[in-house]
Design a protein around this motif. Structure first.
Motif, mmCIF file in Angstrom:
data_model
loop_
_atom_site.group_PDB
_atom_site.id
_atom_site.type_symbol
_atom_site.label_atom_id
_atom_site.label_comp_id
_atom_site.label_asym_id
_atom_site.label_seq_id
_atom_site.Cartn_x
_atom_site.Cartn_y
_atom_site.Cartn_z
ATOM 1 N N GLU A 1 6.501 -30.901 -35.144
ATOM 2 C CA GLU A 1 5.611 -31.069 -33.978
ATOM 3 C C GLU A 1 6.101 -32.159 -33.018
ATOM 4 N N GLY B 1 27.335 -30.308 -50.851
ATOM 5 C CA GLY B 1 28.437 -30.689 -51.729
ATOM 6 C C GLY B 1 28.627 -32.187 -51.837
ATOM 7 N N GLU B 2 27.911 -32.961 -51.002
ATOM 8 C CA GLU B 2 28.008 -34.419 -51.077
ATOM 9 C C GLU B 2 26.811 -34.977 -51.848
ATOM 10 N N PHE C 1 14.997 -26.025 -40.406
ATOM 11 C CA PHE C 1 16.255 -25.348 -40.751
ATOM 12 C C PHE C 1 16.074 -23.869 -41.065
ATOM 13 N N ARG C 2 15.032 -23.553 -41.839
ATOM 14 C CA ARG C 2 14.952 -22.205 -42.416
ATOM 15 C C ARG C 2 13.788 -21.391 -41.900
ATOM 16 N N TYR D 1 26.041 -32.215 -33.911
ATOM 17 C CA TYR D 1 25.294 -33.451 -34.180
ATOM 18 C C TYR D 1 25.075 -34.266 -32.903
ATOM 19 N N ALA E 1 1.492 -30.197 -40.083
ATOM 20 C CA ALA E 1 1.531 -31.562 -40.635
ATOM 21 C C ALA E 1 0.708 -32.539 -39.790
ATOM 22 N N HIS F 1 19.234 -37.973 -47.167
ATOM 23 C CA HIS F 1 20.277 -37.167 -46.509
ATOM 24 C C HIS F 1 20.912 -37.894 -45.324
ATOM 25 N N TYR G 1 18.524 -28.781 -53.323
ATOM 26 C CA TYR G 1 18.556 -29.699 -54.464
ATOM 27 C C TYR G 1 19.382 -30.938 -54.105
ATOM 28 N N THR H 1 8.473 -29.445 -46.408
ATOM 29 C CA THR H 1 9.818 -29.060 -46.868
ATOM 30 C C THR H 1 9.739 -27.720 -47.599
ATOM 31 N N SER H 2 10.770 -26.902 -47.414
ATOM 32 C CA SER H 2 10.764 -25.567 -48.018
ATOM 33 C C SER H 2 11.075 -25.624 -49.508
ATOM 34 N N ARG I 1 21.968 -32.812 -31.403
ATOM 35 C CA ARG I 1 20.775 -33.191 -32.173
ATOM 36 C C ARG I 1 20.453 -34.676 -31.980
ATOM 37 N N ASN J 1 2.044 -28.378 -46.450
ATOM 38 C CA ASN J 1 3.053 -27.611 -45.717
ATOM 39 C C ASN J 1 2.322 -26.620 -44.798
ATOM 40 N N ALA K 1 11.800 -31.383 -42.877
ATOM 41 C CA ALA K 1 11.852 -31.087 -41.444
ATOM 42 C C ALA K 1 10.492 -30.726 -40.849
HETATM 43 C C1 BJW Z 1 5.836 -27.246 -41.322
HETATM 44 C C2 BJW Z 1 5.672 -27.271 -39.967
HETATM 45 C C3 BJW Z 1 4.628 -28.031 -39.506
HETATM 46 C C4 BJW Z 1 7.289 -26.016 -40.322
HETATM 47 N N1 BJW Z 1 3.860 -28.689 -40.351
HETATM 48 N N2 BJW Z 1 5.056 -27.920 -42.166
HETATM 49 C C5 BJW Z 1 21.069 -26.807 -58.026
HETATM 50 C C6 BJW Z 1 20.805 -25.463 -57.866
HETATM 51 C C7 BJW Z 1 21.349 -24.768 -56.791
HETATM 52 C C8 BJW Z 1 22.141 -25.398 -55.840
HETATM 53 C C9 BJW Z 1 22.410 -26.713 -55.989
HETATM 54 C C10 BJW Z 1 21.869 -27.404 -57.063
HETATM 55 N N3 BJW Z 1 22.271 -28.713 -56.947
HETATM 56 C C11 BJW Z 1 23.046 -28.829 -55.852
HETATM 57 C C12 BJW Z 1 23.137 -27.641 -55.231
HETATM 58 C C13 BJW Z 1 23.897 -27.394 -53.951
HETATM 59 C C14 BJW Z 1 23.169 -27.813 -52.696
HETATM 60 C C15 BJW Z 1 21.917 -26.974 -52.571
HETATM 61 O O1 BJW Z 1 20.818 -27.392 -52.886
HETATM 62 N N4 BJW Z 1 22.042 -25.768 -52.046
HETATM 63 C C16 BJW Z 1 20.874 -24.916 -51.844
HETATM 64 C C17 BJW Z 1 21.003 -24.229 -50.508
HETATM 65 C C18 BJW Z 1 20.718 -23.993 -53.035
HETATM 66 N N5 BJW Z 1 22.856 -29.224 -52.634
HETATM 67 C C19 BJW Z 1 23.733 -30.138 -52.261
HETATM 68 O O2 BJW Z 1 24.884 -29.829 -51.987
HETATM 69 C C20 BJW Z 1 23.294 -31.583 -52.211
HETATM 70 N N6 BJW Z 1 24.156 -32.401 -52.995
HETATM 71 C C21 BJW Z 1 24.077 -32.423 -54.335
HETATM 72 O O3 BJW Z 1 23.255 -31.751 -54.939
HETATM 73 O O4 BJW Z 1 24.950 -33.281 -54.982
HETATM 74 C C22 BJW Z 1 24.973 -33.275 -56.439
HETATM 75 C C23 BJW Z 1 23.794 -33.970 -57.071
HETATM 76 C C24 BJW Z 1 22.952 -33.317 -57.969
HETATM 77 C C25 BJW Z 1 21.880 -33.980 -58.588
HETATM 78 C C26 BJW Z 1 21.648 -35.297 -58.286
HETATM 79 C C27 BJW Z 1 22.464 -35.935 -57.382
HETATM 80 C C28 BJW Z 1 23.522 -35.250 -56.764
HETATM 81 C C29 BJW Z 1 23.358 -32.101 -50.783
HETATM 82 C C30 BJW Z 1 22.376 -31.416 -49.878
HETATM 83 C C31 BJW Z 1 22.534 -31.886 -48.434
HETATM 84 C C32 BJW Z 1 21.601 -31.160 -47.488
HETATM 85 N N7 BJW Z 1 21.947 -31.431 -46.175
HETATM 86 C C33 BJW Z 1 21.104 -30.922 -45.099
HETATM 87 C C34 BJW Z 1 21.792 -31.287 -43.792
HETATM 88 C C35 BJW Z 1 21.676 -32.809 -43.553
HETATM 89 C C36 BJW Z 1 22.145 -33.214 -42.232
HETATM 90 C C37 BJW Z 1 21.438 -32.442 -41.112
HETATM 91 O O5 BJW Z 1 20.229 -32.617 -40.891
HETATM 92 O O6 BJW Z 1 22.148 -31.694 -40.445
HETATM 93 O O7 BJW Z 1 19.809 -31.498 -45.192
HETATM 94 S S1 BJW Z 1 20.780 -29.168 -45.196
HETATM 95 C C38 BJW Z 1 19.121 -29.270 -44.598
HETATM 96 O O8 BJW Z 1 18.205 -28.847 -45.646
HETATM 97 C C39 BJW Z 1 18.851 -30.760 -44.378
HETATM 98 C C40 BJW Z 1 17.447 -30.888 -44.911
HETATM 99 O O9 BJW Z 1 17.184 -32.247 -45.251
HETATM 100 C C41 BJW Z 1 17.449 -29.972 -46.089
HETATM 101 C C42 BJW Z 1 16.063 -29.537 -46.512
HETATM 102 O O10 BJW Z 1 15.441 -28.798 -45.518
HETATM 103 P P1 BJW Z 1 13.871 -28.933 -45.274
HETATM 104 O O11 BJW Z 1 13.573 -30.291 -44.788
HETATM 105 O O12 BJW Z 1 13.140 -28.472 -46.460
HETATM 106 O O13 BJW Z 1 13.680 -27.931 -44.036
HETATM 107 P P2 BJW Z 1 13.360 -26.352 -44.065
HETATM 108 O O14 BJW Z 1 13.609 -25.844 -42.705
HETATM 109 O O15 BJW Z 1 14.049 -25.690 -45.170
HETATM 110 O O16 BJW Z 1 11.791 -26.289 -44.385
HETATM 111 C C43 BJW Z 1 10.839 -26.770 -43.448
HETATM 112 C C44 BJW Z 1 9.455 -26.535 -44.035
HETATM 113 O O17 BJW Z 1 8.507 -27.081 -43.131
HETATM 114 C C45 BJW Z 1 9.080 -25.047 -44.203
HETATM 115 O O18 BJW Z 1 8.509 -24.843 -45.499
HETATM 116 C C46 BJW Z 1 8.030 -24.780 -43.129
HETATM 117 O O19 BJW Z 1 7.006 -23.874 -43.542
HETATM 118 C C47 BJW Z 1 7.464 -26.152 -42.927
HETATM 119 N N8 BJW Z 1 6.947 -26.398 -41.586
HETATM 120 N N9 BJW Z 1 6.659 -26.427 -39.408
HETATM 121 C C48 BJW Z 1 4.126 -28.589 -41.708
HETATM 122 N N10 BJW Z 1 4.363 -28.086 -38.168
#
Ligand code: BJW
Length: 233
Positions: free
Chosen positions: A14, A152-153, A20-21, A52, A219, A108, A181, A176-177, A55, A201, A9
């Motif tokens: 920008e 969960g998907e 998200f977080r 959605y 970024a 995703h 996973y 990405t944070s 968004r 990041n 994200a």
């Molecule tokens: C800047 C900036 C700037 C700001 N310049 N930087 C193992 C351990 C523990 C848990 C699990 C595990 N395996 C599975 C899980 C469960 C779960 C999970 O991970 N939960 C965690 C919360 C612990 N995962 C799942 O359920 C996934 N499925 C799955 O694992 O299936 C089984 C499987 C396993 C292995 C192989 C294959 C399959 C599915 C996850 C689906 C996530 N969905 C979302 C929503 C999508 C739709 C939507 O957009 O609404 O995806 S959640 C949300 O988080 C979205 C994002 O893609 C995702 C990641 O977020 P992201 O992009 O990192 O954003 P932020 O906000 O977290 O970070 C932004 C970063 O940018 C920050 O660091 C800032 O500092 C930085 N930033 N401004 C540069 N200007």
């Protein structure tokens, strides 16, 4: 050189699309379990659709930023030098494509696509979705959902992603944070196979210690500077 880039994200922050977080991020204002799970869609589809739909409207008025443009330039530049860029995004926006990236894997899903849970059809979608919307393919209502991956998907294209990751010379994680996973595990997977790793990041992520190199800043500045360095070295 073959580069595997994972974006999150922060790369679209920008462009005005929320993360998200971060402070004021979507998951600090909304409960992801009530909006981004299959169970939420079953129990409260109207709320999920409203989230959605808003968004999707925001995305339609957003524009790519300098980070997206630079990654498109990197794809062309590496190809001209006999290398490749595998661009894997967690983002559901289409800003990489609009900046000119030709090969983008959306692990995703994509906000500008809808999926029918009745017939499985996936189609481009720019309008609001709702429970009354008929699937253009099977004509049933109630099953149309955003083509995105909820908690969960199973994320999409995982086989192609792991193949590309393990064939790369460099893994770079951008905006990405590192808290969701399986994407959050790519860095340790890469390291385990002796692949160099770099994080770009705003600030060090949860996984920062696992990266060989960290480059910090917005970024829109940090990515073009890094791309310039890669293409001139
Ligand atoms: C800047 C900036 C700037 C700001 N310049 N930087 C193992 C351990 C523990 C848990 C699990 C595990 N395996 C599975 C899980 C469960 C779960 C999970 O991970 N939960 C965690 C919360 C612990 N995962 C799942 O359920 C996934 N499925 C799955 O694992 O299936 C089984 C499987 C396993 C292995 C192989 C294959 C399959 C599915 C996850 C689906 C996530 N969905 C979302 C929503 C999508 C739709 C939507 O957009 O609404 O995806 S959640 C949300 O988080 C979205 C994002 O893609 C995702 C990641 O977020 P992201 O992009 O990192 O954003 P932020 O906000 O977290 O970070 C932004 C970063 O940018 C920050 O660091 C800032 O500092 C930085 N930033 N401004 C540069 N200007």
């Amino acid at each position: 050189m073959n580069i595997f880039a994972l974006t999150g994200a922060g790369v679209s922050a920008e462009s005005g699309l929320g993360t998200f977080r971060d402070k004021d991020g979507l998951w600090t204002r909304f409960d992801p379990m009530k909006l981004a799970t299959p169970e939420a869609f079953v129990h409260n589809p109207d709320e999920v659709h409203a989230f959605y739909n808003l968004r999707r409207q925001n995305l339609l008025s957003a524009e790519p930023n300098a980070a997206h443009w630079a990654l498109a330039r990197l794809e062309t530049g590496l190809a001209e030098r006999g290398g490749s860029l595998f661009l894997c995004t967690q983002n559901i926006d289409d800003l990489h494509e609009r900046a000119g990236s030709r090969q983008v894997i959306h692990m995703h899903g994509e906000l500008l696509k809808a999926r029918c849970t009745a017939c499985g059809g996936i189609m481009p979608w720019r309008e609001d979705l709702g429970t009354e919307v008929l699937c253009p393919s099977c004509r049933r209502s109630g099953g149309m959902r955003p083509h995105v991956v909820w908690f969960g998907e199973m994320p999409l294209e995982m086989d192609a992603i792991y193949d590309a990751l393990l064939g790369a010379d460099l893994f770079v994680s951008i905006g990405t944070s590192g808290s969701v996973y399986p994407a959050a595990g790519f860095v340790s997977e890469a390291r385990g196979h002796g692949i160099r790793t770099c994080e770009i990041n705003l600030e060090p992520s949860d996984n920062a210690r696992q990266f060989d190199e960290g480059r910090y800043g917005p970024a829109g500045e940090a990515v073009p500077a890094w791309v310039e360095q890669v293409l001139t070295s």
